[in-house]
Design a protein around this motif. Structure first.
Motif, PDB file in Angstrom:
ATOM      1  N   ALA A 134       1.011  12.282   2.601  1.00 34.16           N
ATOM      2  CA  ALA A 134       1.058  10.935   2.030  1.00 34.16           C
ATOM      3  C   ALA A 134       1.086   9.889   3.123  1.00 34.16           C
ATOM      4  O   ALA A 134       1.629  10.116   4.209  1.00 34.16           O
ATOM      5  CB  ALA A 134       2.295  10.781   1.151  1.00 34.16           C
ATOM      6  N   PHE A 135       0.500   8.754   2.799  1.00 31.75           N
ATOM      7  CA  PHE A 135       0.544   7.591   3.677  1.00 31.75           C
ATOM      8  C   PHE A 135       1.249   6.443   2.969  1.00 31.75           C
ATOM      9  O   PHE A 135       0.991   6.179   1.793  1.00 31.75           O
ATOM     10  CB  PHE A 135      -0.879   7.150   4.063  1.00 31.75           C
ATOM     11  CG  PHE A 135      -1.496   8.017   5.130  1.00 31.75           C
ATOM     12  CD1 PHE A 135      -1.371   7.695   6.466  1.00 31.75           C
ATOM     13  CD2 PHE A 135      -2.194   9.168   4.786  1.00 31.75           C
ATOM     14  CE1 PHE A 135      -1.935   8.498   7.455  1.00 31.75           C
ATOM     15  CE2 PHE A 135      -2.756   9.974   5.766  1.00 31.75           C
ATOM     16  CZ  PHE A 135      -2.623   9.639   7.103  1.00 31.75           C
ATOM     17  N   HIS A 136       2.149   5.768   3.708  1.00 28.98           N
ATOM     18  CA  HIS A 136       2.833   4.590   3.179  1.00 28.98           C
ATOM     19  C   HIS A 136       1.873   3.407   3.091  1.00 28.98           C
ATOM     20  O   HIS A 136       1.160   3.100   4.050  1.00 28.98           O
ATOM     21  CB  HIS A 136       3.949   4.161   4.132  1.00 28.98           C
ATOM     22  CG  HIS A 136       5.179   5.014   4.099  1.00 28.98           C
ATOM     23  ND1 HIS A 136       5.774   5.450   2.939  1.00 28.98           N
ATOM     24  CD2 HIS A 136       5.969   5.465   5.108  1.00 28.98           C
ATOM     25  CE1 HIS A 136       6.873   6.141   3.244  1.00 28.98           C
ATOM     26  NE2 HIS A 136       7.006   6.176   4.550  1.00 28.98           N
ATOM     27  N   MET A 137       1.944   2.713   1.955  1.00 24.59           N
ATOM     28  CA  MET A 137       1.218   1.458   1.770  1.00 24.59           C
ATOM     29  C   MET A 137       2.218   0.301   1.826  1.00 24.59           C
ATOM     30  O   MET A 137       3.433   0.522   1.845  1.00 24.59           O
ATOM     31  CB  MET A 137       0.497   1.463   0.420  1.00 24.59           C
ATOM     32  CG  MET A 137      -0.411   2.651   0.183  1.00 24.59           C
ATOM     33  SD  MET A 137      -1.754   2.780   1.366  1.00 24.59           S
ATOM     34  CE  MET A 137      -2.821   1.440   0.788  1.00 24.59           C
ATOM     35  N   GLY A 138       1.709  -0.933   1.789  1.00 24.25           N
ATOM     36  CA  GLY A 138       2.577  -2.103   1.925  1.00 24.25           C
ATOM     37  C   GLY A 138       3.380  -2.441   0.689  1.00 24.25           C
ATOM     38  O   GLY A 138       4.240  -3.305   0.718  1.00 24.25           O
ATOM     39  N   GLY A 139       3.109  -1.766  -0.431  1.00 28.66           N
ATOM     40  CA  GLY A 139       3.825  -2.009  -1.672  1.00 28.66           C
ATOM     41  C   GLY A 139       3.052  -1.409  -2.832  1.00 28.66           C
ATOM     42  O   GLY A 139       1.939  -0.907  -2.649  1.00 28.66           O
ATOM     43  N   MET A 146      -8.176  -8.419  -1.093  1.00 20.81           N
ATOM     44  CA  MET A 146      -6.910  -8.245  -0.362  1.00 20.81           C
ATOM     45  C   MET A 146      -6.892  -6.917   0.395  1.00 20.81           C
ATOM     46  O   MET A 146      -7.431  -5.911  -0.066  1.00 20.81           O
ATOM     47  CB  MET A 146      -5.718  -8.301  -1.329  1.00 20.81           C
ATOM     48  CG  MET A 146      -5.654  -7.187  -2.339  1.00 20.81           C
ATOM     49  SD  MET A 146      -4.248  -7.373  -3.459  1.00 20.81           S
ATOM     50  CE  MET A 146      -2.902  -6.858  -2.405  1.00 20.81           C
ATOM     51  N   PRO A 147      -6.295  -6.925   1.607  1.00 23.98           N
ATOM     52  CA  PRO A 147      -6.231  -5.672   2.356  1.00 23.98           C
ATOM     53  C   PRO A 147      -5.313  -4.669   1.658  1.00 23.98           C
ATOM     54  O   PRO A 147      -4.333  -5.064   1.014  1.00 23.98           O
ATOM     55  CB  PRO A 147      -5.668  -6.090   3.712  1.00 23.98           C
ATOM     56  CG  PRO A 147      -5.002  -7.404   3.494  1.00 23.98           C
ATOM     57  CD  PRO A 147      -5.673  -8.053   2.313  1.00 23.98           C
ATOM     58  N   ALA A 148      -5.661  -3.389   1.758  1.00 21.26           N
ATOM     59  CA  ALA A 148      -4.826  -2.329   1.183  1.00 21.26           C
ATOM     60  C   ALA A 148      -5.062  -1.070   2.022  1.00 21.26           C
ATOM     61  O   ALA A 148      -5.655  -0.102   1.572  1.00 21.26           O
ATOM     62  CB  ALA A 148      -5.184  -2.089  -0.285  1.00 21.26           C
ATOM     63  N   ALA A 149      -4.598  -1.120   3.265  1.00 27.07           N
ATOM     64  CA  ALA A 149      -4.846  -0.011   4.198  1.00 27.07           C
ATOM     65  C   ALA A 149      -3.579   0.808   4.403  1.00 27.07           C
ATOM     66  O   ALA A 149      -2.476   0.250   4.436  1.00 27.07           O
ATOM     67  CB  ALA A 149      -5.322  -0.570   5.536  1.00 27.07           C
ATOM     68  N   MET A 192      -1.939   0.477  -5.810  1.00 31.37           N
ATOM     69  CA  MET A 192      -2.824   0.520  -6.979  1.00 31.37           C
ATOM     70  C   MET A 192      -4.196  -0.059  -6.676  1.00 31.37           C
ATOM     71  O   MET A 192      -5.201   0.394  -7.214  1.00 31.37           O
ATOM     72  CB  MET A 192      -2.144  -0.150  -8.165  1.00 31.37           C
ATOM     73  CG  MET A 192      -1.112   0.799  -8.770  1.00 31.37           C
ATOM     74  SD  MET A 192      -0.339   0.199 -10.260  1.00 31.37           S
ATOM     75  CE  MET A 192       1.235  -0.272  -9.609  1.00 31.37           C
ATOM     76  N   VAL A 193      -4.242  -1.057  -5.793  1.00 33.53           N
ATOM     77  CA  VAL A 193      -5.536  -1.623  -5.403  1.00 33.53           C
ATOM     78  C   VAL A 193      -6.335  -0.584  -4.603  1.00 33.53           C
ATOM     79  O   VAL A 193      -7.520  -0.349  -4.872  1.00 33.53           O
ATOM     80  CB  VAL A 193      -5.334  -2.922  -4.589  1.00 33.53           C
ATOM     81  CG1 VAL A 193      -6.639  -3.348  -3.919  1.00 33.53           C
ATOM     82  CG2 VAL A 193      -4.824  -4.034  -5.500  1.00 33.53           C
ATOM     83  N   ALA A 194      -5.674   0.064  -3.638  1.00 35.12           N
ATOM     84  CA  ALA A 194      -6.376   1.075  -2.825  1.00 35.12           C
ATOM     85  C   ALA A 194      -6.855   2.224  -3.707  1.00 35.12           C
ATOM     86  O   ALA A 194      -7.990   2.692  -3.584  1.00 35.12           O
ATOM     87  CB  ALA A 194      -5.455   1.596  -1.721  1.00 35.12           C
TER      88      ALA A 194
END
Lengths: 121, 314
Positions: B219-224, B149-152, B229-231
């Motif tokens: 900090a960078f915002h992630m999608g959730g 899954m993407p986690a950018a 946690m995946v990234a």
């Protein structure tokens, strides 16, 4: 109780290089071994900026600054003298890394002695 | 003054190759990067610019060892640049560059640049969850996680500065540039959001001695939280060093995971931050572990229970 824990052969750490080992029994953090001017030095991987110490590398074995002149904490950029462990620049100026005693076998294997929990930095 | 937030943070580093490796592994995309550095961007085009610390095109360094060279703020329109220029040129040198952007310094000597924001509008869903009592966010047969899954990183979220005087810093950003205080950690400092951004904070100050002045983290915002946690897990597996997290902050409610970096500051993945408007009344809490997080975890290697204990009879 104390027992000698092997790290690696002394030849595996070249001049100007650092490596992290562990965490080993009796130590709360990894041990950083580096060679500077031909001599091996070992330090606890615990920056004295915060109580308890925080890990210093930015990646596995990446403990030195860009110029390879100092140990660097990659939390806030503190620099430490490789031979004395003294912080020469950064948040913990004047404080010291915790030195870990090394022993070497006749064959050149290096060991640390797992004593009781090491003293606080 | 419609300031949106940081478009770019500029660093003068001592190891360009290590920084290139790090920023790429963190999930940012190299845009115009050579062995001299360049821009690494998140999905919306905000990001980090690095050069070697001796590069003469960089803004001057801070008097400390910190590697931050400039904060580049995005604003909505040219009129906002005019307003910033008019306000700040009352008491300091302000330079108008050929592209219309405005350069100056804040009251602590941090280099600033303002430009019409170069961020691109994103159109992608947030992490979707299902819970009893609420309409399902994922349709039947729509799965939540998969190995690839993407986690950018989606967008540059915030920057945290070590400053010797909170009052001077707050007066400048609130009094001169229209930032609003959303919450205060007493003993550290305030969380600030600019007028044209409803995120809980794009800026936070921590009071420190003068010799530490600089960037504490960005900090960078992630999608959730799952992407965070995946990234972070993928980053640790590649050998990068976790500093704090994963966990969830109280003020701002954002999930967090901080890492060491070769840029002399921490890099954070964050997700699901609170939004605020001008009705909000700032809270206060004493700085400390309790106020800093509602939960804190530490990553461990994957593990699973299963079957009888070793050596048991089948």
């Amino acid at each position: 109780m104390t027992s000698a824990q092997p790290l690696c052969h002394a030849d595996e750490i070249a001049e100007g290089e650092a490596r992290g080992f562990g965490p080993l029994e009796g130590y709360r953090r990894k041990i950083v071994v580096l060679r500077h001017n031909g001599t091996l030095h070992a330090w606890l991987d615990a920056c004295p900026h915060y109580p308890g110490g925080t890990p210093m590398a930015w990646k596995t074995d990446a403990y030195l600054n860009g110029e390879k002149t100092h140990i660097a904490c990659h939390s806030h950029g503190a620099l430490f003298d490789m031979e004395t462990g003294e912080c020469v620049l950064g948040p913990c100026l004047g404080q010291q890394l915790t030195r870990i005693a090394l022993t070497m076998s006749d064959e050149g294997e290096i060991f640390v002695t797992a004593a009781q929990e090491e003293k606080r930095a | 003054m419609n300031i949106i937030g940081p478009d770019y943070l500029v660093f003068g580093v001592d190891d360009v190759a290590a920084s290139i490796e790090y920023l790429t592994a963190f999930g940012l995309k190299p845009v115009d990067v050579t062995d001299k550095g360049g821009l690494f961007e998140a999905l919306d085009g905000t990001g980090i610019i690095i050069r070697h610390k001796s590069d003469p095109t960089l803004p001057p360094p801070l008097p400390t060892s910190n590697m931050l060279r400039q904060q580049v703020y995005g604003v909505r329109a040219n009129e906002d640049l005019d307003a910033i220029e008019a306000e700040l040129s009352k008491d300091r040198r302000v330079t108008r560059l050929a592209d219309g952007s405005v350069e100056t310094k804040d009251d602590h000597g941090f280099e600033l640049k303002f430009q019409v924001s170069k961020r691109r509008e994103l159109n992608m869903p947030a992490e979707k969850i299902n819970a009893p009592g609420a309409p399902a966010q994922r349709k039947p047969n729509e799965i939540g996680v998969w190995e690839e899954m993407p986690a950018a990183p989606r967008s540059l979220s915030h920057v945290v500065l070590f400053v010797p005087d909170i009052e001077i810093a707050t007066n400048f950003y609130c009094g001169r540039l229209g930032f609003v205080i959303t919450d205060v950690l007493k003993g550290a400092g305030p969380f600030l959001r600019p007028k044209a951004n409803d995120d809980h904070h794009t800026l936070f100050f921590i009071r420190t001695p003068e010799y530490m002045k600089g960037c504490e983290h960005l900090a960078f915002h992630m999608g959730g939280p799952t992407e965070l946690m995946v990234a972070g897990t993928r980053f640790v597996k590649k050998g990068y060093q976790s500093f704090w997290g994963p966990g969830r902050h109280k003020f701002g409610s954002n999930w967090f995971w901080y890492f060491n970096s070769p840029l002399g500051c921490h890099f954070e993945y964050d997700a699901d931050m609170d939004k605020h408007d001008d009705e909000w009344i700032a809270r206060e809490a004493p700085m400390g572990a309790e106020a800093s997080q509602i939960v804190l975890f530490e990553m461990r290697e994957k593990w699973a229970p299963g079957g009888p204990p070793p050596g048991a009879k089948p």
